[in-house]
Design a protein around this motif. Sequence first.
Motif, mmCIF file in Angstrom:
data_model
loop_
_atom_site.group_PDB
_atom_site.id
_atom_site.type_symbol
_atom_site.label_atom_id
_atom_site.label_comp_id
_atom_site.label_asym_id
_atom_site.label_seq_id
_atom_site.Cartn_x
_atom_site.Cartn_y
_atom_site.Cartn_z
ATOM 1 N N VAL A 76 0.863 -1.186 0.000
ATOM 2 C CA VAL A 76 0.000 0.000 0.000
ATOM 3 C C VAL A 76 0.898 1.234 0.000
ATOM 4 O O VAL A 76 1.779 1.374 0.853
ATOM 5 C CB VAL A 76 -0.934 0.031 1.224
ATOM 6 C CG1 VAL A 76 -1.871 1.234 1.146
ATOM 7 C CG2 VAL A 76 -1.727 -1.261 1.351
ATOM 8 N N THR A 77 0.676 2.126 -0.956
ATOM 9 C CA THR A 77 1.482 3.349 -1.067
ATOM 10 C C THR A 77 0.552 4.542 -1.262
ATOM 11 O O THR A 77 -0.660 4.411 -1.305
ATOM 12 C CB THR A 77 2.459 3.253 -2.254
ATOM 13 O OG1 THR A 77 1.700 3.112 -3.468
ATOM 14 C CG2 THR A 77 3.415 2.080 -2.104
ATOM 15 N N GLY A 78 1.157 5.729 -1.397
ATOM 16 C CA GLY A 78 0.371 6.934 -1.649
ATOM 17 C C GLY A 78 -0.120 7.574 -0.368
ATOM 18 O O GLY A 78 0.570 7.586 0.654
ATOM 19 N N GLY A 79 -1.340 8.110 -0.413
ATOM 20 C CA GLY A 79 -1.933 8.755 0.758
ATOM 21 C C GLY A 79 -2.163 7.762 1.883
ATOM 22 O O GLY A 79 -2.403 6.578 1.649
ATOM 23 N N ASP A 80 -2.112 8.251 3.106
ATOM 24 C CA ASP A 80 -2.205 7.386 4.288
ATOM 25 C C ASP A 80 -3.662 7.140 4.661
ATOM 26 O O ASP A 80 -4.343 8.009 5.197
ATOM 27 C CB ASP A 80 -1.461 8.030 5.459
ATOM 28 C CG ASP A 80 -1.417 7.136 6.688
ATOM 29 O OD1 ASP A 80 -1.997 6.025 6.654
ATOM 30 O OD2 ASP A 80 -0.803 7.554 7.690
ATOM 31 N N MET A 81 -4.151 5.926 4.380
ATOM 32 C CA MET A 81 -5.499 5.519 4.754
ATOM 33 C C MET A 81 -5.496 4.537 5.921
ATOM 34 O O MET A 81 -6.400 3.724 6.078
ATOM 35 C CB MET A 81 -6.226 4.915 3.548
ATOM 36 C CG MET A 81 -6.500 5.918 2.449
ATOM 37 S SD MET A 81 -7.489 5.218 1.087
ATOM 38 C CE MET A 81 -7.682 6.680 0.049
ATOM 39 N N SER A 82 -4.444 4.605 6.741
ATOM 40 C CA SER A 82 -4.331 3.780 7.960
ATOM 41 C C SER A 82 -4.621 2.305 7.684
ATOM 42 O O SER A 82 -5.540 1.722 8.265
ATOM 43 C CB SER A 82 -5.289 4.308 9.037
ATOM 44 O OG SER A 82 -5.057 5.667 9.306
#
Length: 324
Positions: A76-82
């Motif tokens: 999982v990369t990019g913005g942090d969606m926890s």
Amino acid sequence: MSRSIATVKPGLQTCVQELPGREGFLEQGFPLSGPFDAWSFRQANLLVGNDRDAAALECQFVGPTLTFEADMLIAVTGGDMSPELDGEPVPMFTTLAVKAGQTLALSFARKGARSYVAVSGGIATEPVMGSRAVFHQAGVGGRALVRGQSLPVGDSTASELFTIPEAARPEIALDRCWVIEALAGPNDDWLSDKTVDAFFSSDWTLQAKSSRTGLRLTGPEFQFSEKALNKSPDHGQDPSNIVDHGYPMGAVNLAGQTPIILVNDSPSTGGFINPFTVASAAFWKLAQAKPDEVLRFRRIDRAGAAALRAEIDTKTRREVLERA
């Protein structure tokens, strides 16, 4: 056992994307599509042993919940969606080995706006017009995920675990002001010199009425040059009208007084001027900007744009990976 992923919760318009997108169909009205933040997308693929342009998932604002129906590697990369795996927090920008039956849950975007989920073997949906990239609005290549949907996954022998060092990751912060690199043109001569200067020295607020088709901005009023004010009638009535022409990807399209940055799912032609063009290497910032955040444009030339693209390219190669 089939290699597939079950959609428990779809998230907000979670879509399959692939690079370079749907090439060769612009004249028929089909945009390129593809991942908005190609930097994060490619790093996710590298972490799981895929070709860096293989099909993966783009998640925006609210991520999905997915159950893996076979053993595989994910990232999982990019913005942090926890992200959480079976209820336990897991690191981003790092390879994760998951077992059949385990569930990945992404929440609201805490930092940034879009996350990417890659799986070893890549998403193996059927290509449409040469690409798996989804143009959701028209249903080309499929649509956004729905509850209960099963996604096929390709075969893979990848087994190594990696991480992306902090220095090679996109810098995504909370409530930031984004500096966006852009070039003047192709229609900057339709604006007054003062307005061109103001574009690169003003704050622009990203409107909520934005999408993968275009990002609407709020900012200072535009003033037009004599070329726009005293044009031939075939160019249209409003100063921002022009005879229909091609739109470059990243064009800052001016419809009256509303600038709209044309991005991945945008039209490729129309009758409004494009006074500025965002560099392709700055698209990842547009992808991660949230409504009401501020954009400030930094003027560069073609050489500067090429240098930015080369810099990001060095951070999306296997050589950047570190063993986890």
